[in-house]
Design a protein around this motif. Structure first.
Motif, short mmCIF file in Angstrom:
data_model
loop_
_atom_site.label_atom_id
_atom_site.label_comp_id
_atom_site.label_asym_id
_atom_site.label_seq_id
_atom_site.Cartn_x
_atom_site.Cartn_y
_atom_site.Cartn_z
N ARG A 285 0.84 -1.22 0.00
CA ARG A 285 0.00 0.00 0.00
C ARG A 285 0.86 1.25 0.00
NH1 ARG A 285 -4.51 0.77 4.11
NH2 ARG A 285 -5.51 1.89 2.41
N GLN A 286 1.92 1.25 0.77
CA GLN A 286 2.80 2.43 0.81
C GLN A 286 3.43 2.67 -0.55
OE1 GLN A 286 5.87 2.21 3.78
NE2 GLN A 286 6.56 4.31 3.45
N GLN A 287 3.87 1.62 -1.19
CA GLN A 287 4.45 1.76 -2.52
C GLN A 287 3.41 2.27 -3.52
OE1 GLN A 287 5.82 -2.32 -2.85
NE2 GLN A 287 7.97 -1.70 -2.68
N GLN A 288 2.20 1.78 -3.40
CA GLN A 288 1.14 2.22 -4.31
C GLN A 288 0.88 3.72 -4.15
OE1 GLN A 288 -2.49 -0.27 -4.43
NE2 GLN A 288 -1.29 -1.84 -3.39
N GLN A 289 0.87 4.21 -2.92
CA GLN A 289 0.66 5.63 -2.69
C GLN A 289 1.73 6.46 -3.38
OE1 GLN A 289 0.37 6.37 1.54
NE2 GLN A 289 -1.03 4.65 1.84
N GLN A 290 2.96 6.03 -3.27
CA GLN A 290 4.07 6.75 -3.90
C GLN A 290 3.97 6.70 -5.43
OE1 GLN A 290 7.40 4.70 -2.18
NE2 GLN A 290 7.26 5.76 -0.21
N ILE A 291 3.61 5.52 -5.95
CA ILE A 291 3.49 5.37 -7.40
C ILE A 291 2.40 6.28 -7.95
CG2 ILE A 291 2.84 3.78 -9.24
CD1 ILE A 291 4.14 1.54 -7.54
N TRP A 292 1.23 6.29 -7.30
CA TRP A 292 0.13 7.11 -7.80
C TRP A 292 0.45 8.60 -7.73
CZ3 TRP A 292 -3.16 5.61 -11.09
CH2 TRP A 292 -3.68 4.32 -11.06
N THR A 293 1.17 9.00 -6.70
CA THR A 293 1.57 10.41 -6.61
C THR A 293 2.44 10.79 -7.80
OG1 THR A 293 1.46 10.39 -4.19
CG2 THR A 293 2.81 12.11 -5.21
N ALA A 311 -12.04 1.39 -11.31
CA ALA A 311 -12.12 2.84 -11.40
C ALA A 311 -10.97 3.46 -10.62
CB ALA A 311 -13.46 3.32 -10.82
N LEU A 312 -10.49 4.62 -11.07
CA LEU A 312 -9.38 5.28 -10.39
C LEU A 312 -9.68 5.54 -8.92
CD1 LEU A 312 -8.00 7.90 -12.94
CD2 LEU A 312 -6.81 5.90 -12.00
N CYS A 313 -10.91 5.92 -8.62
CA CYS A 313 -11.25 6.20 -7.22
C CYS A 313 -11.10 4.95 -6.36
CB CYS A 313 -12.66 6.77 -7.11
SG CYS A 313 -13.96 5.69 -7.74
N VAL A 314 -11.38 3.79 -6.94
CA VAL A 314 -11.24 2.54 -6.20
C VAL A 314 -9.76 2.21 -5.99
CG1 VAL A 314 -11.65 0.05 -6.28
CG2 VAL A 314 -13.44 1.64 -7.04
N SER A 315 -8.96 2.37 -7.02
CA SER A 315 -7.53 2.10 -6.89
C SER A 315 -6.89 3.00 -5.85
CB SER A 315 -6.83 2.29 -8.24
OG SER A 315 -7.18 1.28 -9.15
N LEU A 316 -7.25 4.28 -5.86
CA LEU A 316 -6.67 5.22 -4.91
C LEU A 316 -7.12 4.90 -3.48
CD1 LEU A 316 -6.94 8.59 -6.88
CD2 LEU A 316 -4.95 7.10 -6.61
N ALA A 317 -8.39 4.54 -3.35
CA ALA A 317 -8.89 4.20 -2.01
C ALA A 317 -8.20 2.96 -1.47
CB ALA A 317 -10.41 3.98 -2.07
N ARG A 318 -8.01 1.96 -2.30
CA ARG A 318 -7.32 0.74 -1.87
C ARG A 318 -5.88 1.04 -1.45
NH1 ARG A 318 -9.19 -3.51 -6.64
NH2 ARG A 318 -11.35 -3.78 -5.95
N ALA A 319 -5.28 2.00 -2.14
CA ALA A 319 -3.89 2.36 -1.82
C ALA A 319 -3.80 3.29 -0.61
CB ALA A 319 -3.24 3.02 -3.03
N GLY A 320 -4.94 3.85 -0.20
CA GLY A 320 -4.91 4.83 0.89
C GLY A 320 -4.41 6.19 0.43
N SER A 321 -4.52 6.45 -0.88
CA SER A 321 -4.06 7.72 -1.43
C SER A 321 -5.13 8.80 -1.27
CB SER A 321 -3.72 7.56 -2.92
OG SER A 321 -3.46 8.81 -3.52
N GLU A 322 -4.69 10.03 -1.06
CA GLU A 322 -5.61 11.15 -0.88
C GLU A 322 -5.58 12.09 -2.08
OE1 GLU A 322 -4.72 13.04 2.80
OE2 GLU A 322 -5.29 11.30 4.02
N LEU A 323 -5.13 11.61 -3.23
CA LEU A 323 -5.11 12.44 -4.43
C LEU A 323 -6.51 12.90 -4.79
CD1 LEU A 323 -2.64 10.56 -6.84
CD2 LEU A 323 -2.27 12.76 -5.72
N ASP A 324 -6.63 14.14 -5.24
CA ASP A 324 -7.91 14.72 -5.62
C ASP A 324 -8.14 14.49 -7.11
OD1 ASP A 324 -10.19 16.15 -6.07
OD2 ASP A 324 -9.44 18.06 -5.28
N LEU A 325 -8.98 13.51 -7.44
CA LEU A 325 -9.22 13.18 -8.84
C LEU A 325 -9.86 14.34 -9.61
CD1 LEU A 325 -10.50 9.47 -8.80
CD2 LEU A 325 -8.36 10.34 -9.74
N SER A 326 -10.67 15.14 -8.92
CA SER A 326 -11.38 16.22 -9.60
C SER A 326 -10.43 17.26 -10.18
CB SER A 326 -12.38 16.89 -8.65
OG SER A 326 -11.69 17.58 -7.61
N GLN A 327 -9.22 17.30 -9.65
CA GLN A 327 -8.22 18.25 -10.15
C GLN A 327 -7.31 17.61 -11.21
OE1 GLN A 327 -8.23 21.55 -9.14
NE2 GLN A 327 -10.14 20.85 -8.18
N TRP A 328 -7.55 16.34 -11.50
CA TRP A 328 -6.65 15.63 -12.41
C TRP A 328 -7.37 15.13 -13.66
CZ3 TRP A 328 -4.52 10.06 -11.10
CH2 TRP A 328 -3.63 9.67 -12.13
#
Length: 376
Positions: A285-293, A311-328
């Protein structure tokens, strides 16, 4: 209309009269081919008679098992035959080439299609993956084997659906089947204008290409100018290159053995990127957060199209990422190629379960595919 029923269900049936002379060889080889030349009505009657005769020779338990399996197989043929406009059109040459690639890969990697040295991370902390462990998961590649072919592997004893639990052989538990590739039907859907969009003159990148299913589908079902598979595994990159060489796909297809995060120029110039369960099962999960960032920073070309599962929102949630999809990105609505289907109970009442249940399953397979456009 051609109907093929495997020899497993023909042992108690004597139906030589139902065979056309030209199909006799198939019967001797262990299949019953009903070839109707007198029109659809005659074909339906011939088929119904054959099925009634077959069912009459089966015990009740085998009869129920046969009906369920036949429903799935015939429904799949029906769904496949519809060829909706939303799916990449079929061409015989392309289909034959894709099948040749599938057969070559089956011989090369076997049904499980895993790198002998790869490590999997099972997100057992998530409800949908509860109980997923190295012992309870079986990897089977959906590009190489569809559901019917998977059933055949089980029948032939090449694959099992069960494993022994902690209490030993008397504690048999059902395996969880996992695929890291798209099926052929999903590939046709992806390479339609509704999903990948027109690809003439464009570059498509498959991140985590594994056996290269997206590359082969793109080469045969699209006009993409360049198809690049980025693969961290040297084993899979080598397999991809073997296919490219064997089928002479060098002009449009490339296999790149690399960490995707080191491919900045390629990612920034790509028009379409495919990410199919690309990080979830292969990184912590930690690696996934870094990769998505980092992916958020690299995928910034306005109008760039991302095709993802899930869906991207699902992948980010599973990774524990807080990226804002609405800005991307913005999600692009994608209509399912087949009409919405009633439930099995509703279809049974309408006497159309053979068709509608299969179409519902097809739509379910397509519904997991999501499309986004980068805002820039």
């Amino acid at each position: 209309m051609n109907v093929i029923i495997t020899n497993h269900f023909l042992k108690k049936i004597d139906a030589p009269a139902a065979l056309e002379e030209g199909a006799a060889a198939h019967h001797r080889a262990g299949t019953l081919c009903l070839i109707a030349r007198a029109g659809l009505g005659a074909a339906e009657l011939e088929f119904e008679e054959a099925v009634e005769q077959l069912l009459a020779g089966l015990t009740p338990d085998l009869r129920q098992a046969f009906v369920w399996r036949a429903t799935g197989r015939l429904g799949a043929f029906e769904a496949d035959a519809l060829q909706p406009a939303a799916v990449a059109p079929r061409e015989n040459a392309a289909e034959e080439s894709l099948e040749a690639i599938r057969q070559a890969l089956r011989k090369r990697v076997g049904p499980k299609a895993v790198d002998p040295d790869e490590t999997f991370y099972f997100p057992a902390h998530l409800p949908e993956f509860e109980g997923y462990t190295a012992e309870s998961v079986e990897h089977v590649d959906a590009f190489l084997y569809d559901e019917a072919e998977l059933d055949d592997l089980v029948e032939e004893g090449k694959l099992s659906r069960y494993y022994a639990g902690p209490a030993g052989p008397r504690d048999m538990k059902e395996l969880n089947f996992v695929s890291h590739s798209f099926s052929v039907a999903q590939l046709r859907f992806i390479f339609s204008d509704a999903v990948a969009g027109p690809l003439a003159g464009k570059t498509l990148v498959d991140v985590g290409a594994r056996l290269g299913a997206v590359l082969w589908g793109g080469a045969l079902f699209s006009q993409a100018e360049r198809l690049v598979g980025v693969e961290l595994s040297g084993y899979f990159a080598k397999v991809q290159q073997e296919v490219i060489d064997k089928f002479k796909l060098h002009k449009r297809v490339e296999a790149m053995h690399a960490d995707v995060l080191t491919c900045e120029p390629l990612l920034r110039e790509a028009d379409v990127l495919v990410l199919n369960n690309v990080f979830e099962f292969f990184h912590s999960r930690q690696q996934q957060q870094q990769i998505w960032t980092q992916m958020r920073q690299l995928l910034s070309k306005k109008g760039q199209r991302l095709i993802t599962v899930p869906a991207l929102c699902v992948s980010l949630a599973r990774a524990g990422s807080e990226l804002d999809l609405s800005q991307w990105v913005r999600e692009v609505p994608v209509a399912q190629p087949y009409p919405s289907q009633p439930s099995l109970e509703e279809a049974s009442v309408a006497q159309s379960a053979f068709h509608s249940e299969a179409l519902a399953e097809q739509n379910e397979a397509f519904a997991c595919i999501h499309v986004y456009e980068v805002l820039g």
